[in-house]
Structure formats: C-alpha cells, structure tokens
Design a protein around this motif. Structure first.
Motif, PDB file in Angstrom:
ATOM      1  N   ARG A   1       8.854   6.289  -2.393  1.00  0.00           N
ATOM      2  CA  ARG A   1       9.403   4.956  -2.611  1.00  0.00           C
ATOM      3  C   ARG A   1       8.299   3.906  -2.599  1.00  0.00           C
ATOM      4  N   ARG A   2       7.360   4.043  -1.661  1.00  0.00           N
ATOM      5  CA  ARG A   2       6.291   3.059  -1.571  1.00  0.00           C
ATOM      6  C   ARG A   2       5.305   3.191  -2.729  1.00  0.00           C
ATOM      7  N   GLN A   3       5.071   4.398  -3.183  1.00  0.00           N
ATOM      8  CA  GLN A   3       4.120   4.603  -4.269  1.00  0.00           C
ATOM      9  C   GLN A   3       4.792   4.557  -5.641  1.00  0.00           C
TER      10      GLN A   3
ATOM     11  N   ARG B   1      -5.354   2.022   0.346  1.00  0.00           N
ATOM     12  CA  ARG B   1      -4.649   0.892   0.937  1.00  0.00           C
ATOM     13  C   ARG B   1      -4.731   0.930   2.457  1.00  0.00           C
ATOM     14  N   SER B   2      -4.625   2.127   3.029  1.00  0.00           N
ATOM     15  CA  SER B   2      -4.718   2.254   4.481  1.00  0.00           C
ATOM     16  C   SER B   2      -6.110   1.882   4.974  1.00  0.00           C
ATOM     17  N   LEU B   3      -7.135   2.333   4.264  1.00  0.00           N
ATOM     18  CA  LEU B   3      -8.508   2.056   4.672  1.00  0.00           C
ATOM     19  C   LEU B   3      -8.829   0.570   4.583  1.00  0.00           C
TER      20      LEU B   3
ATOM     21  N   LEU C   1      -5.184 -13.007   8.895  1.00  0.00           N
ATOM     22  CA  LEU C   1      -5.624 -12.167   7.780  1.00  0.00           C
ATOM     23  C   LEU C   1      -5.384 -10.676   8.031  1.00  0.00           C
ATOM     24  N   PRO C   2      -5.687 -10.132   9.215  1.00  0.00           N
ATOM     25  CA  PRO C   2      -5.374  -8.713   9.444  1.00  0.00           C
ATOM     26  C   PRO C   2      -3.884  -8.406   9.353  1.00  0.00           C
ATOM     27  N   ILE C   3      -3.035  -9.322   9.871  1.00  0.00           N
ATOM     28  CA  ILE C   3      -1.591  -9.084   9.778  1.00  0.00           C
ATOM     29  C   ILE C   3      -1.141  -9.103   8.322  1.00  0.00           C
ATOM     30  N   LEU C   4      -1.673 -10.057   7.534  1.00  0.00           N
ATOM     31  CA  LEU C   4      -1.331 -10.121   6.119  1.00  0.00           C
ATOM     32  C   LEU C   4      -1.790  -8.858   5.395  1.00  0.00           C
ATOM     33  N   ALA C   5      -2.982  -8.376   5.713  1.00  0.00           N
ATOM     34  CA  ALA C   5      -3.485  -7.144   5.082  1.00  0.00           C
ATOM     35  C   ALA C   5      -2.599  -5.960   5.435  1.00  0.00           C
ATOM     36  N   TRP C   6      -2.162  -5.899   6.679  1.00  0.00           N
ATOM     37  CA  TRP C   6      -1.334  -4.768   7.107  1.00  0.00           C
ATOM     38  C   TRP C   6      -0.004  -4.740   6.358  1.00  0.00           C
ATOM     39  N   PHE C   7       0.622  -5.910   6.189  1.00  0.00           N
ATOM     40  CA  PHE C   7       1.901  -5.952   5.474  1.00  0.00           C
ATOM     41  C   PHE C   7       1.705  -5.680   3.984  1.00  0.00           C
ATOM     42  N   LYS C   8       0.641  -6.206   3.410  1.00  0.00           N
ATOM     43  CA  LYS C   8       0.393  -5.952   1.993  1.00  0.00           C
ATOM     44  C   LYS C   8       0.083  -4.490   1.732  1.00  0.00           C
ATOM     45  N   GLY C   9      -0.491  -3.822   2.723  1.00  0.00           N
ATOM     46  CA  GLY C   9      -0.760  -2.402   2.553  1.00  0.00           C
ATOM     47  C   GLY C   9       0.491  -1.551   2.480  1.00  0.00           C
ATOM     48  N   GLY C  10       1.631  -2.056   3.004  1.00  0.00           N
ATOM     49  CA  GLY C  10       2.877  -1.295   2.976  1.00  0.00           C
ATOM     50  C   GLY C  10       3.823  -1.681   1.858  1.00  0.00           C
ATOM     51  N   ASP C  11       3.450  -2.659   1.026  1.00  0.00           N
ATOM     52  CA  ASP C  11       4.318  -3.037  -0.098  1.00  0.00           C
ATOM     53  C   ASP C  11       4.382  -1.919  -1.145  1.00  0.00           C
ATOM     54  N   PRO C  12       5.524  -1.793  -1.838  1.00  0.00           N
ATOM     55  CA  PRO C  12       5.594  -0.822  -2.942  1.00  0.00           C
ATOM     56  C   PRO C  12       4.547  -1.140  -4.005  1.00  0.00           C
ATOM     57  N   TRP C  13       3.887  -0.087  -4.491  1.00  0.00           N
ATOM     58  CA  TRP C  13       2.822  -0.289  -5.474  1.00  0.00           C
ATOM     59  C   TRP C  13       2.639   0.988  -6.282  1.00  0.00           C
TER      60      TRP C  13
END
Length: 533
Positions: free
Chosen positions: A8-10, A172-174, A209-221
């Motif tokens: 779903r995420r990918q 994205r995780s890295l 910024l780290p919190i924003l990066a963490w949430f953006k890393g989990g968005d569907p893409w």
C-alpha cells in the motif's frame, strides 16, 4: 510491517512472482532494524545520571538507522553495478528536500567545529560530535547512492518493480532517519552554552525537520523515472545553508574558565610575584594567557602558531610557575621571561624557521633546553647535548634524555641517557620510545603511567623501581602525565567515563592514590602547566 502494508505504501501490486522477494526483504530488514532500536533503547540508561534524567529519541533513532544500514547489507542485493544512475526517483521530492536541508546544516555545524579547533580549545565531546555527524551524512549518501546505481536483476516486470519498491523503502528510511541523526548529532559539536540557549527559531529546526522527514518517509509513493532535471537550485540552497551554518559556528567562542580571573594589562606581566599554575591559549585575543590563584595575565607578545605554519608555537612554564619561555610574535625569537622582574625578555635563539624545537625548563627555571641545546640562564653558558633527540627532564643533577623522539611501536632502537651539567654522558641504557615518561624535577626517577598502573623507573639503569595500581575514577585510555606538584605528586589528566567526574588528578606515584583537582576547567587541550600544590 506486513506485505499488504508495504504494497500500500509503495503503491505496488504483489504477485506470485515477486511476493517471495518482498517477504524475504521485509524479514531481513525488519529484524536488523528492531535489533538496532533495541540496542539504542538499551544505551539510553547508560547516559543518565542521578542529576540528569531525560528521555530522548536520539539513541533509539540512531540504533534504528544503524539497523537499517546493517539490514541493507545483510539483504545482499545483486553485486553487479553500473557507473551511472538508473534514472529512477526512489525518494519523494519533499523528503529529499528535508534531507538536503538537514545534511547541509549538520555539515556546516561539524565543519565549523573542525575550523574552530585550529584557533580555539575544542573539547573532545565536540570533536567526536563533528566526526560522528560527518560520518552519518557520508554513510547515508553512500547507501542511497548505491541503491540508485546498483544494477537491477533480470526478470519479469513485476519482480523488477518489487526490487525498485524495496530500494525505495530503504532509501526513504535511510534519508528520514539520517536527517534526524545527523542534525541531532551536530548539536554535540557545538559548545554546551549554545545548545542550551536554543530559541524559538532553533527548536523548530532541531525537532521540526526530523519529525517532518519521518512523516514524509511513510507517505505512499510509487517509484518513477527521474527524467532530466536541474539540480542547481537544490545545490545552491544546500551550499547557502551549509555556509551560513559554518559562519554561525565560527562565531561561537569558547567560554572562559570558571573562577575569579582578573585581567591585567600586558605591561604588568614582568612585575608580578604571582606563581602561575598553567597557561592556555586565549580564544578571544588568540595569545597565551597565564592563570593563577585569582589572576589572569595575557602574554601579548607570545605567538600561538609557528610562522607560516598551523602548528602550535613553543610555550613552557617552569615548575615553580615564575618563568616562561615563548616565541616572540614580532621577532620570531625564542625568549625567556622572568615574571618576578621588570627586565625585558631575554632572547634564547635567533629567528626560528621550519620545525620548532621542544622546550623544557627546570623546576626553578635556571636551566632551559631548546632542542638538543641546554642553556644556563644564570651564567649564559650554552651546552650542545650530542646525540640527544629529546629531553625528558633537567635540573641541578643533570639531564635525562633519549637518543630518539616519541615513536610508534617498531621504531628504531633508542637509548636512555643521563648527562651531567658539563655534557658528559654518565649512563646509556636501552629504552622503549613508545613510553610516555616524565622525569622528576631532580632527575632521579622517571614516572610512566599506563592504563591502570603508575611505574617508577631508574633513569640510570632503565629498571623498574616500583609500581602501584592507579586509584582513579573510570576512564578511557591511559592517563596523560602533565607535571609535578610541590609535594612530589604527579598531575595527570583522564577522560572520565562519568561526565560529572573531574578530569585532573594528583597521583602519588608510590601508592597510586589520587586526589581530584576540582577547580580545573575542562577543555585544556593546548595548556602547559606550572606550579601545583
């Protein structure tokens, strides 16, 4: 994360051909990430003290990042590589922008610490923070670059799509975890007074910024082709941010040591009867400053760096804290200054060029060694010490020296010499040049400090006279022998495991008992020591 959630995420369709590949990827990477997170959580209590208790996500996130790196390595993708990128976009543009901003700020912080270390005293914690920050950014860039460049496996379209999806998840995780770890680690590269004074502008950057990066890393893409795009805009922004952060870091000045230090005009240096405990480089005036009990004197003519070189200029204090030897800033002569007299400094050498000689003073300051030459300051007599590579100590009883300089294991044979005041070699015995030995003021013994012992050596025979177990707080590495106190105890510096413990201690070389010197400030990497009681 199960296969359905991954799909779903990918935005990927799971088929019978690619399901096994996805399942194996998730099993391997999840195992390592959870192991890294568990290790980070375990490390949290080790940093807590009775006076400082706080819960921080730094260690769990850092462990998670290390687990992600280890999982990517353990998964063992195809080893075939290509020299140019695949032309695929694995990371969403928003997440990549956040990563670039965090990496640029972090590198600017770290590089400013590296630059400040050449002109100011920078603590070991700040140095390690700078190195760790640059290492974290380099690891993330390397791993993500490999994901973009590694050759794809041959197979049906759904298998290739699954491989790209797993790479996207890894990239994205890295980048998400790397943005947080790099930014938080760079805070350790700044002085404590700066990190504790973060205002409303700094807090959103450090945590937002780290919190924003963490949430953006989990968005569907869904992985897409990158096409031809200009990167000049993002590069210009990152360079501007790194440059601005670098300038900010360079503007930070080291704090003055604790204590009541009274600034005195340089003209009054020659008339004081105050014996000084140590000297350090002043970060503001960029010259040497003498510090004693409630007094602080600037040596305005003393150079801190060699002419045309970045290495530290010679500076020494006699054991009684009343005479100093330094390199004159204007003439480049090595001079001797008796602090108890109003006379002008006395020149010991002509202008120095190239490598500067090591300088050693006797306890009373009468004898000075400049490289392999000994000078009697009372009579002006000069004596060339033939065959001497390094002077370990000198005094009324003669000179203790070695035929070679400090060396690493496997260095050529070196001898330990004792020489009288007329230049005659009394004894000559084999000597290990890797030893960090300090001669007693009377030249009768050498003290050698190891990780857990203090040894006393006879300089005439090279034999060990005694050894005692060090009774010091827990520390890293071997203590550094610095100077002698008036009562014969040895001043050493340690890197304590507990940050609340003192770094400087006076050690009885006979028993190994130690007493902390509680009024000594931290961060005296470039200090020289005089009179201690």
């Amino acid at each position: 994360m199960n296969v359905e959630r991954f799909a779903r995420r990918q935005m990927l369709d799971v088929t019978a051909f690619n399901g096994r590949h996805i399942l194996r990827y998730l099993q391997v990477t999840q195992r390592w990430r959870w192991m890294g997170t568990a290790a980070g959580v375990t490390a949290m209590p080790l940093t807590m003290t009775t006076s400082s208790f706080s819960v921080s996500p730094y260690f769990p996130v850092t462990g998670w990042l290390l687990g992600a790196v280890a999982g990517e390595i353990a998964f063992g993708r195809a080893i075939g590589r290509i020299r140019r990128p695949l032309g695929m976009r694995l990371v969403p543009p928003a997440l990549m922008t956040v990563w670039v901003i965090c990496a640029a700020i972090s590198c600017g912080m770290a590089l400013s610490t590296v630059a400040r270390s050449y002109s100011q005293e920078v603590g070991i914690g700040q140095r390690l923070g700078a190195v760790a920050t640059l290492a974290a950014v380099a690891v993330v860039l390397t791993m993500v670059g490999e994901l973009h460049r590694r050759a794809l496996p041959a197979g049906p379209a759904d298998l290739v799509g699954a491989e790209l999806a797993t790479r996207s998840r890894s990239a994205r995780s890295l980048t998400a975890a790397g943005a947080a770890v790099a930014l938080w680690t760079s805070m350790n590269a700044l002085p404590e007074q700066v990190t504790s004074d973060l205002n409303v502008v700094g807090l959103p950057i450090v945590f937002g910024l780290p919190i924003l990066a963490w949430f953006k890393g989990g968005d569907p893409w869904q992985v897409s082709t990158s096409g031809k795009r200009r990167i000049w805009g993002r590069s210009a922004v990152s360079m501007a941010l790194a440059g601005a952060t670098l300038c900010f870091g360079l503007s930070v000045e080291a704090p003055e040591p604790d204590g009541d230090h009274r600034a005195v005009q340089p003209e009054r240096i020659g008339s004081t009867a105050q014996p000084f405990r140590y000297a350090r480089m002043d970060p503001q005036s960029r010259t040497w400053v003498l510090l004693g009990q409630g007094e602080r004197l600037l040596v305005d003519r003393a150079a801190t760096r060699l002419p045309g070189d970045d290495r530290r200029a010679p500076f020494a204090i006699s054991g009684d804290g009343r005479r100093i030897v330094y390199l004159d800033e204007e003439t480049h002569h090595l001079v001797l200054h008796d602090l108890s007299k109003r006379d002008d400094p006395r020149e010991l050498t002509g202008p120095l060029s190239g490598a500067a000689p090591e300088v050693t003073l006797s306890r009373d300051g009468r004898y000075v060694s400049v490289g392999a030459e000994m000078i009697d300051t009372a009579t002006g007599a000069r004596l060339r010490l033939s065959g001497v590579g390094r002077v370990l100590g000198l005094g009324p009883g003669g000179v203790v020296a070695t035929t070679g300089r400090r060396a690493l294991p496997g260095a050529p044979d070196t001898e330990l010499l004792t020489i009288d005041l007329q230049g005659t070699v009394r004894t000559r015995v084999p000597y290990d040049p890797t030893l960090e030995a300090l001669s007693t003021p009377d030249g009768q013994e050498l003290a050698v400090v190891t990780g857990d012992e203090v040894l006393t050596m006879d300089p005439g025979t090279g034999k060990i006279r005694g050894r005692a177990k060090l009774r010091l707080p827990g520390h890293y590495g071997a203590p550094e022998a610095l100077s002698w106190a008036e009562d014969g105890r040895l001043l050493v510096r340690i890197i304590p495991m507990d940050e609340e413990k003192d770094a400087y201690h006076l050690v009885d070389r006979r028993t190994g008992k130690a007493r902390p010197v509680a009024d000594m400030p931290d961060g005296l990497d470039a200090a020289v020591f005089g009179r201690f009681q």
